[in-house]
Design an enzyme around this catalytic site. Structure first.
Site, PDB file in Angstrom:
ATOM      1  N   GLU A 164       7.117  -0.846   7.606  1.00 18.81           N
ATOM      2  CA  GLU A 164       5.755  -1.394   7.514  1.00 18.81           C
ATOM      3  C   GLU A 164       5.723  -2.639   8.391  1.00 18.81           C
ATOM      4  O   GLU A 164       6.240  -3.691   8.027  1.00 18.81           O
ATOM      5  CB  GLU A 164       5.398  -1.751   6.058  1.00 18.81           C
ATOM      6  CG  GLU A 164       4.013  -2.386   5.946  1.00 18.81           C
ATOM      7  CD  GLU A 164       3.645  -2.850   4.525  1.00 18.81           C
ATOM      8  OE1 GLU A 164       4.296  -2.427   3.555  1.00 18.81           O
ATOM      9  OE2 GLU A 164       2.699  -3.656   4.418  1.00 18.81           O
TER      10      GLU A 164
ATOM     11  N   ARG B  41       0.307  -9.496  10.421  1.00 23.63           N
ATOM     12  CA  ARG B  41       0.176 -10.934  10.170  1.00 23.63           C
ATOM     13  C   ARG B  41       0.319 -11.735  11.450  1.00 23.63           C
ATOM     14  O   ARG B  41      -0.102 -12.883  11.519  1.00 23.63           O
ATOM     15  CB  ARG B  41       1.289 -11.389   9.232  1.00 23.63           C
ATOM     16  CG  ARG B  41       1.148 -10.878   7.841  1.00 23.63           C
ATOM     17  CD  ARG B  41       2.227 -11.539   7.029  1.00 23.63           C
ATOM     18  NE  ARG B  41       2.352 -10.938   5.726  1.00 23.63           N
ATOM     19  CZ  ARG B  41       3.022 -11.494   4.745  1.00 23.63           C
ATOM     20  NH1 ARG B  41       3.644 -12.641   4.941  1.00 23.63           N
ATOM     21  NH2 ARG B  41       3.105 -10.900   3.590  1.00 23.63           N
TER      22      ARG B  41
ATOM     23  N   THR C  29      -0.916  -4.936   6.313  1.00 18.80           N
ATOM     24  CA  THR C  29      -1.992  -5.929   6.402  1.00 18.80           C
ATOM     25  C   THR C  29      -3.228  -5.362   7.107  1.00 18.80           C
ATOM     26  O   THR C  29      -3.947  -6.078   7.812  1.00 18.80           O
ATOM     27  CB  THR C  29      -1.517  -7.232   7.116  1.00 18.80           C
ATOM     28  OG1 THR C  29      -0.107  -7.362   7.013  1.00 18.80           O
ATOM     29  CG2 THR C  29      -2.159  -8.455   6.504  1.00 18.80           C
TER      30      THR C  29
ATOM     31  N   LYS D 209      -0.557   0.947  -3.032  1.00 17.18           N
ATOM     32  CA  LYS D 209       0.367  -0.175  -3.062  1.00 17.18           C
ATOM     33  C   LYS D 209      -0.035  -0.994  -4.297  1.00 17.18           C
ATOM     34  O   LYS D 209      -1.238  -1.182  -4.540  1.00 17.18           O
ATOM     35  CB  LYS D 209       0.169  -0.984  -1.782  1.00 17.18           C
ATOM     36  CG  LYS D 209       0.947  -2.280  -1.700  1.00 17.18           C
ATOM     37  CD  LYS D 209       0.801  -2.875  -0.294  1.00 17.18           C
ATOM     38  CE  LYS D 209       1.599  -4.159  -0.147  1.00 17.18           C
ATOM     39  NZ  LYS D 209       1.873  -4.480   1.260  1.00 17.18           N
TER      40      LYS D 209
HETATM   41  O1  LIG Z   1       1.349  -8.695   4.517  1.00 17.31           O
HETATM   42  C1  LIG Z   1       0.868  -7.827   3.804  1.00 17.31           C
HETATM   43  O2  LIG Z   1       0.136  -6.956   4.212  1.00 17.31           O
HETATM   44  C2  LIG Z   1       1.160  -7.760   2.378  1.00 17.31           C
HETATM   45  O3  LIG Z   1       0.620  -6.956   1.690  1.00 17.31           O
HETATM   46  C3  LIG Z   1       2.098  -8.656   1.776  1.00 17.31           C
HETATM   47  C4  LIG Z   1       3.535  -8.167   1.747  1.00 17.31           C
HETATM   48  O4  LIG Z   1       3.636  -6.814   1.460  1.00 17.31           O
HETATM   49  C5  LIG Z   1       4.264  -8.945   0.730  1.00 17.31           C
HETATM   50  O5  LIG Z   1       4.009 -10.310   0.928  1.00 17.31           O
HETATM   51  C6  LIG Z   1       5.717  -8.731   0.685  1.00 17.31           C
HETATM   52  O6  LIG Z   1       6.181  -9.421  -0.422  1.00 17.31           O
HETATM   53  P1  LIG Z   1       7.657  -9.976  -0.539  1.00 17.31           P
HETATM   54  O7  LIG Z   1       8.586  -8.808  -0.483  1.00 17.31           O
HETATM   55  O8  LIG Z   1       7.682 -10.665  -1.866  1.00 17.31           O
HETATM   56  O9  LIG Z   1       7.856 -10.900   0.631  1.00 17.31           O
END
Ligand SMILES: O=C(O)C(=O)C[C@H](O)[C@H](O)COP(=O)(O)O
Length: 220
Positions: free
Chosen positions: A51, A55, A79, A139
């Site tokens: 994925e 960002r 995202t 998700k």
């Molecule tokens: O950027 C995006 O599209 C999101 O949906 C957020 C990420 O999936 C999460 O921030 C991952 O979370 P962590 O594994 O806790 O770092």
């Protein structure tokens, strides 16, 4: 009814993708030179679904570069929050798209899109909006903050036809507990791609982290 048929296809396509790996690594690429070594490190560690988040400005290019160079990778975009982004990632070669949330517009675009969409939900009402259009795969974000394992267990009652990819707060210690739930198809997260390892170009560490995580999941 046509929508429901198309949504069923989305479910089947998402299932096929998620069956390739219990871990959906959430990747943020800052510099395009990181894209191929990082994707290769994940593939070497046994993770073939990626994925790539939007960002950063580099996200779209990274999707394109990895798709062209590494046909064994299944490249998704993260995202993706609106139809314009969905079209852009499909054009860049993404094979699926993930959103942290959902809007009616995005859900409809996902049904019409050439690539399957995994929309994000954190509440029963959001899930019901998606389900109304035929979506059955979501998700669950932000997983830990939105109630974690107890929330997923509770959602299994009224929504027993739905499967989730919980993301947000998943790590090597709790991944297997999430995956043990019957309504969890895979878990997403950035823990196998630590930002300091990427910054230091420590690709070996990323490969080892993937192998270790997969090993731990197999043992539990
Ligand atoms: O950027 C995006 O599209 C999101 O949906 C957020 C990420 O999936 C999460 O921030 C991952 O979370 P962590 O594994 O806790 O770092």
């Amino acid at each position: 009814m046509a929508n429901l048929t198309l949504a069923t296809q989305v479910t089947e396509q998402i299932d096929t993708i998620c069956q390739q790996s219990p871990i959906m690594p959430v990747i943020t690429i800052n510099d395009i030179s990181e894209a191929l070594p990082l994707a290769t490190a994940l593939l070497d560690g046994g993770i073939s679904i990626l994925e790539i988040t939007l960002r950063t400005q580099t996200g779209l290019d990274a999707i394109n570069v990895i798709r062209k160079a590494l046909p064994e990778a299944i490249v998704g975009a993260g995202t993706v929050t609106n139809p314009t982004m969905l079209n852009a990632v499909a054009d860049a070669g993404a094979q699926f798209a993930i959103s942290p949330g959902l809007t009616q517009e995005l859900l409809l675009a996902g049904i019409d899109s050439t690539i399957p969409l995994l929309p994000g939900i954190a509440t029963p009402s959001e899930l019901m909006q998606g389900r109304q259009l035929g979506y059955q795969r979501f998700k669950f974000f932000p997983a830990a903050a939105a109630g974690g394992i107890p929330a997923l267990k509770a959602l299994a009652g009224p929504f027993n036809d739905v499967q989730f990819c919980p993301t947000g707060g998943i790590n090597a210690d709790n991944a297997s507990k999430y995956l043990a739930l019957p309504n969890v198809m895979c878990v997403g997260g950035s823990w196998v791609v630590p930002s300091d390892a990427v910054r230091n170009k420590d690709w070996q560490r990323i490969t080892e982290l993937c192998k270790l995580s997969i090993q731990t999941l197999k043992q539990s």
